[in-house]
Scaffold this motif. Structure first.
Motif, short mmCIF file in Angstrom:
data_model
loop_
_atom_site.label_atom_id
_atom_site.label_comp_id
_atom_site.label_asym_id
_atom_site.label_seq_id
_atom_site.Cartn_x
_atom_site.Cartn_y
_atom_site.Cartn_z
N ASN A 165 -6.48 12.37 -6.87
CA ASN A 165 -7.00 11.00 -6.90
C ASN A 165 -6.18 10.07 -6.00
O ASN A 165 -6.73 9.21 -5.31
CB ASN A 165 -7.03 10.47 -8.33
CG ASN A 165 -8.11 11.12 -9.17
OD1 ASN A 165 -9.08 11.67 -8.64
ND2 ASN A 165 -7.96 11.08 -10.48
N GLY B 151 -8.03 5.12 6.28
CA GLY B 151 -9.29 4.95 6.99
C GLY B 151 -9.75 6.14 7.82
O GLY B 151 -10.51 5.99 8.77
N TYR B 152 -9.32 7.34 7.46
CA TYR B 152 -9.81 8.54 8.13
C TYR B 152 -9.71 9.74 7.19
O TYR B 152 -9.01 9.68 6.18
CB TYR B 152 -9.05 8.81 9.43
CG TYR B 152 -7.56 9.09 9.27
CD1 TYR B 152 -7.09 10.38 9.00
CD2 TYR B 152 -6.62 8.06 9.39
CE1 TYR B 152 -5.75 10.64 8.85
CE2 TYR B 152 -5.26 8.32 9.25
CZ TYR B 152 -4.84 9.62 8.97
OH TYR B 152 -3.49 9.86 8.82
N LYS B 153 -10.42 10.81 7.52
CA LYS B 153 -10.43 12.00 6.69
C LYS B 153 -9.10 12.73 6.78
O LYS B 153 -8.61 13.01 7.88
CB LYS B 153 -11.56 12.95 7.10
CG LYS B 153 -12.96 12.41 6.83
CD LYS B 153 -13.23 12.30 5.35
CE LYS B 153 -14.65 11.81 5.07
NZ LYS B 153 -14.87 11.61 3.60
N ASP C 151 0.83 -1.21 0.00
CA ASP C 151 0.00 0.00 0.00
C ASP C 151 0.86 1.26 0.00
O ASP C 151 0.55 2.24 -0.68
CB ASP C 151 -0.93 0.01 1.21
CG ASP C 151 -2.11 -0.93 1.05
OD1 ASP C 151 -2.48 -1.23 -0.10
OD2 ASP C 151 -2.66 -1.38 2.08
N GLU D 275 -6.62 8.15 1.52
CA GLU D 275 -7.63 8.33 2.56
C GLU D 275 -8.39 7.02 2.81
O GLU D 275 -8.66 6.66 3.96
CB GLU D 275 -8.61 9.44 2.15
CG GLU D 275 -9.58 9.84 3.24
CD GLU D 275 -10.38 11.07 2.86
OE1 GLU D 275 -10.11 12.16 3.38
OE2 GLU D 275 -11.29 10.94 2.01
N GLU D 276 -8.68 6.30 1.74
CA GLU D 276 -9.34 5.00 1.88
C GLU D 276 -8.43 4.00 2.60
O GLU D 276 -8.88 3.26 3.47
CB GLU D 276 -9.70 4.45 0.50
CG GLU D 276 -10.77 5.22 -0.24
CD GLU D 276 -10.99 4.68 -1.65
OE1 GLU D 276 -10.48 3.57 -1.94
OE2 GLU D 276 -11.65 5.35 -2.46
N ILE D 277 -7.16 3.99 2.24
CA ILE D 277 -6.21 3.04 2.84
C ILE D 277 -6.01 3.34 4.32
O ILE D 277 -6.01 2.42 5.16
CB ILE D 277 -4.86 3.08 2.08
CG1 ILE D 277 -5.03 2.47 0.69
CG2 ILE D 277 -3.77 2.35 2.86
CD1 ILE D 277 -3.83 2.66 -0.22
N LYS E 94 -7.09 10.76 -2.40
CA LYS E 94 -8.36 10.11 -2.05
C LYS E 94 -8.16 8.61 -1.83
O LYS E 94 -8.77 8.02 -0.92
CB LYS E 94 -9.39 10.37 -3.14
CG LYS E 94 -9.87 11.81 -3.20
CD LYS E 94 -10.86 12.04 -4.33
CE LYS E 94 -11.36 13.48 -4.33
NZ LYS E 94 -12.28 13.75 -5.46
N LYS E 95 -7.31 8.01 -2.65
CA LYS E 95 -7.01 6.59 -2.48
C LYS E 95 -6.31 6.35 -1.15
O LYS E 95 -6.62 5.38 -0.43
CB LYS E 95 -6.12 6.10 -3.64
CG LYS E 95 -5.72 4.63 -3.55
CD LYS E 95 -6.92 3.72 -3.67
CE LYS E 95 -6.50 2.25 -3.64
NZ LYS E 95 -7.67 1.34 -3.65
#
Length: 304
Positions: free
Chosen positions: A275, A285-287, A28, A281-283, A278-279
Motif C-alpha cells: 500500500n 507520478g510514474y509506474k 512526502d 507511485e502516486e506521489i 502504491k502511495k
C-alpha cells in the motif's frame, strides 16, 4: 550456516530518492518512510549528508533524520567524506554508512577521491566517532564490476577490506552498483570473503539493472549473507554510473522470503508495504518497477 533470519535495510530515502529529478516535498518523503516503518521495517537508510550541489534531492537530510528519530528504529545516513560524517553525527543518526568504490574511476566520479584518499577518510571518521555510540558501516561500490573499468577479481575487493579491517571496520556492504553480478559470482565472492574475514558482518546492496537482482540476493543468502538492502517499489540508482537502475524491490524481497518460509521478523506487514508503494507511485507520478505491487501476492485468490 547458523541463523536463518534475514535483516532488511530500506534505502528508499537515500538510494531511491537521489535519482528523482523532480523535487519531492520533505513531508512526502517523511510520509513514505513512515509508511515503511509502520509496515515493520526497523532499519532505514533515510538520506545522505552530501553536497546539495551534487544531489539536490537530498538537501533536506537534517529535517528527514529529525522527523524519524525513534528508539524503535535504526536511522542510517550515507556520507561521502568527513564533513558529511560530521553533519550526520550532529543530526543524531544511529549509524553512518561511508561509501567508497572499488573502481578508481567510479570513486572519482562519485566522491571526487582516489580509493586511497577515501580509505584515509575512513580513518578520520573512525577517530571522529570514537567518543560516540554511532556505528560505522562501509559500503564498497562497484564490488562486482564497473561500467568504466570492467569486471573485478575478488582479490581486489579483499585488499580493500584488509585495509578497512586495519582501521577497525567490521561492517561492510558489498554493492553491485550497476547490476554486473550473477549468482555464480555472488556465491564465489561471498564464500571467499566470509572465509577470509570471519568477523566481518557482510551486507549485500543489489541493483536490478539486468533483471538478476532477486536471484543474486538469493545466491547471497544461500552463501551465508543475512543482511540486505532494498528500496520500496524498486526505485533508485547511482547518478554517477551510466545505465544505473533501481535497487531490488523491498516488497518483492519480503514476498520471496515469506513464500520460502524464511524468517524476516514478525513485525513486517507485506500488505502495508504494498500500500505504501502504491502511495509512492502516486506521489512520484510514474509506474514503479516492483512486481508484487502489480500482481499481488502468490497466496491471493482472484474471484471469477
Amino acid at each position: 550456516m547458523g541463523n536463518s533470519e534475514v535483516y532488511l535495510t530500506d534505502v528508499t530515502g537515500r538510494d531511491g530518492f537521489q535519482m528523482e529529478k523532480d523535487w519531492i516535498e520533505t513531508e512526502d518523503k517523511r510520509l513514505i518512510l513512515q509508511g515503511i516503518i509502520d509496515a515493520g521495517i526497523k532499519r532505514i537508510e533515510a538520506t545522505s549528508f552530501v553536497s546539495p550541489k551534487s544531489i539536490p534531492q537530498l538537501k533536506d537530510a537534517k529535517e528527514i533524520v529529525g522527523s524519524l528519530k525513534s528508539e524503535e528504529i535504526t536511522v542510517v545516513a550515507l556520507v561521502p567524506n568527513v564533513k558529511g560524517a560530521e553533519n550526520a553525527l550532529k543530526s543524531g543518526v544511529d549509524e553512518i554508512n561511508f561509501v567508497l568504490s572499488i573502481s578508481e574511476t567510479h570513486n572519482r566520479k562519485n566522491v571526487n577521491h582516489t580509493v586511497r584518499e577515501s580509505l584515509e577518510e575512513v580513518y578520520s571518521i573512525q577517530k571522529l566517532m570514537n567518543s560516540t555510540q554511532t556505528v560505522l558501516n562501509v559500503s564498497l561500490g562497484t564490488t562486482f564490476g564497473c561500467p568504466f573499468e570492467g569486471k573485478f577479481n575478488v582479490s581486489k575487493v579483499s585488499s580493500v577490506i584488509d585495509q578497512l579491517m586495519y582501521n577497525g571496520v567490521d561492517k561492510v556492504t558489498l554493492a553491485d552498483t550497476t547490476g554486473m553480478a550473477n549468482p555464480k559470482k555472488i556465491s564465489h565472492y561471498i564464500t571467499t570473503l566470509r572465509e577470509a574475514f570471519p568477523v566481518v558482518q557482510f551486507s549485500l546492496h543489489l541493483h536490478n539493472t539486468r533483471g538478476m537482482g532477486l536471484v543474486n540476493l538469493l545466491a547471497g543468502y544461500n552463501a551465508g549473507v543475512r543482511h540486505f538492502d532494498a528500496s520500496l517499489g524498486g526505485i533508485g540508482g547511482c547518478p554517477f554510473a551510466p545505465g544505473a537502475t533501481g535497487n531490488v524491490c523491498l516488497e518483492d524481497v519480503v514476498h520471496m522470503f515469506m513464500e520460502m518460509g524464511v524468517p524476516i521478523g514478525p513485525s513486517i506487514n507485506l500488505k502495508k508495504l504494498i500500500n505504501t508503494s502504491k502511495k509512492m507511485e502516486e506521489i512520484l507520478g510514474y509506474k514503479l518497477p516492483g512486481q508484487v505491487m502489480k500482481a499481488g501476492t502468490a497466496g491471493e485468490v482472484i474471484a471469477n
